[in-house]
Design a protein around this motif. Sequence first.
Motif, PDB file in Angstrom:
ATOM      1  N   THR A   1     -25.543   8.196  31.059  1.00 16.95           N
ATOM      2  CA  THR A   1     -26.461   8.766  32.038  1.00 16.95           C
ATOM      3  C   THR A   1     -26.775   7.757  33.137  1.00 16.95           C
ATOM      4  OG1 THR A   1     -28.385   8.051  30.759  1.00 16.95           O
ATOM      5  CG2 THR A   1     -27.536  10.256  30.315  1.00 16.95           C
ATOM      6  N   GLN A   2     -27.269   8.271  34.251  1.00 15.43           N
ATOM      7  CA  GLN A   2     -27.718   7.429  35.364  1.00 15.43           C
ATOM      8  C   GLN A   2     -29.234   7.592  35.467  1.00 15.43           C
ATOM      9  OE1 GLN A   2     -25.107   9.804  35.907  1.00 15.43           O
ATOM     10  NE2 GLN A   2     -23.759   8.171  35.237  1.00 15.43           N
TER      11      GLN A   2
ATOM     12  N   ILE B   1     -30.571  -0.406  31.423  1.00 15.96           N
ATOM     13  CA  ILE B   1     -29.293  -0.041  32.028  1.00 15.96           C
ATOM     14  C   ILE B   1     -28.192  -0.002  30.964  1.00 15.96           C
ATOM     15  CG2 ILE B   1     -27.484  -0.862  33.598  1.00 15.96           C
ATOM     16  CD1 ILE B   1     -29.846  -1.763  35.461  1.00 15.96           C
TER      17      ILE B   1
ATOM     18  N   MET C   1     -29.982   3.472  39.208  1.00 16.12           N
ATOM     19  CA  MET C   1     -28.556   3.365  38.961  1.00 16.12           C
ATOM     20  C   MET C   1     -27.795   4.262  39.937  1.00 16.12           C
ATOM     21  SD  MET C   1     -28.675   3.336  34.779  1.00 16.12           S
ATOM     22  CE  MET C   1     -26.902   3.130  34.580  1.00 16.12           C
ATOM     23  N   ASP C   2     -26.553   3.899  40.217  1.00 15.77           N
ATOM     24  CA  ASP C   2     -25.725   4.704  41.115  1.00 15.77           C
ATOM     25  C   ASP C   2     -25.711   6.151  40.653  1.00 15.77           C
ATOM     26  OD1 ASP C   2     -25.111   2.434  42.545  1.00 15.77           O
ATOM     27  OD2 ASP C   2     -23.122   2.175  41.663  1.00 15.77           O
ATOM     28  N   ASP C   3     -25.912   7.048  41.591  1.00 19.12           N
ATOM     29  CA  ASP C   3     -25.890   8.498  41.369  1.00 19.12           C
ATOM     30  C   ASP C   3     -27.077   9.039  40.575  1.00 19.12           C
ATOM     31  OD1 ASP C   3     -23.474   8.800  42.806  1.00 19.12           O
ATOM     32  OD2 ASP C   3     -22.326   8.247  41.014  1.00 19.12           O
ATOM     33  N   ALA C   4     -28.082   8.217  40.300  1.00 12.84           N
ATOM     34  CA  ALA C   4     -29.301   8.738  39.666  1.00 12.84           C
ATOM     35  C   ALA C   4     -30.015   9.637  40.674  1.00 12.84           C
ATOM     36  CB  ALA C   4     -30.212   7.603  39.231  1.00 12.84           C
TER      37      ALA C   4
ATOM     38  N   SER D   1     -28.713   3.117  28.967  1.00 10.84           N
ATOM     39  CA  SER D   1     -28.370   4.270  29.785  1.00 10.84           C
ATOM     40  C   SER D   1     -26.858   4.444  29.864  1.00 10.84           C
ATOM     41  CB  SER D   1     -28.956   4.100  31.190  1.00 10.84           C
ATOM     42  OG  SER D   1     -28.631   5.209  31.990  1.00 10.84           O
ATOM     43  N   GLU D   2     -26.144   3.350  30.049  1.00 11.62           N
ATOM     44  CA  GLU D   2     -24.683   3.419  30.088  1.00 11.62           C
ATOM     45  C   GLU D   2     -24.125   3.897  28.747  1.00 11.62           C
ATOM     46  OE1 GLU D   2     -23.863  -0.568  31.401  1.00 11.62           O
ATOM     47  OE2 GLU D   2     -23.908   0.030  33.527  1.00 11.62           O
TER      48      GLU D   2
END
Length: 135
Positions: free
Chosen positions: A15-16, A7, A34-37, A10-11
């Motif tokens: 990206t999600q 995570i 993750m949110d919006d993935a 990714s942040e």
Amino acid sequence: MALAAAIKESEATGTQMCIAVLDSGGILKAFARMDDAWLGSVDVAIKKAKTACFFGMTSGQIGELSQPGGPLYGIEHSNDGLISFPGGIPVVDEDGVLIGAVGVSGSTVENDHQVAKAAVESIGVTDLPEHPWRT
């Protein structure tokens, strides 16, 4: 630990992602979306991890071997479906023993691989010996 590392990476890439962590038997042990993935990335992340775990190589390596005319052409149809592009990485311990795999999906295959590698490095080794658990 692996999910947190993935995570964080990714942040950093903006990206999600969906992140799957499997044990050496290919059983899902941890998962994060993750949110919006993308919803479609759930299945892809799990299958990337399964591909890496089942064959002891990255999902991208399977992809290279499964091109038309290649020695593993068509393998993606086995095992209830495999994913043969980057983002799945096996995890081995310091003795070269397979202990699981991580699969990531949600961005470009380069970002997916980068995030998966960050997760794997938090729990094991990514520099695999030459097929250490095969006979």
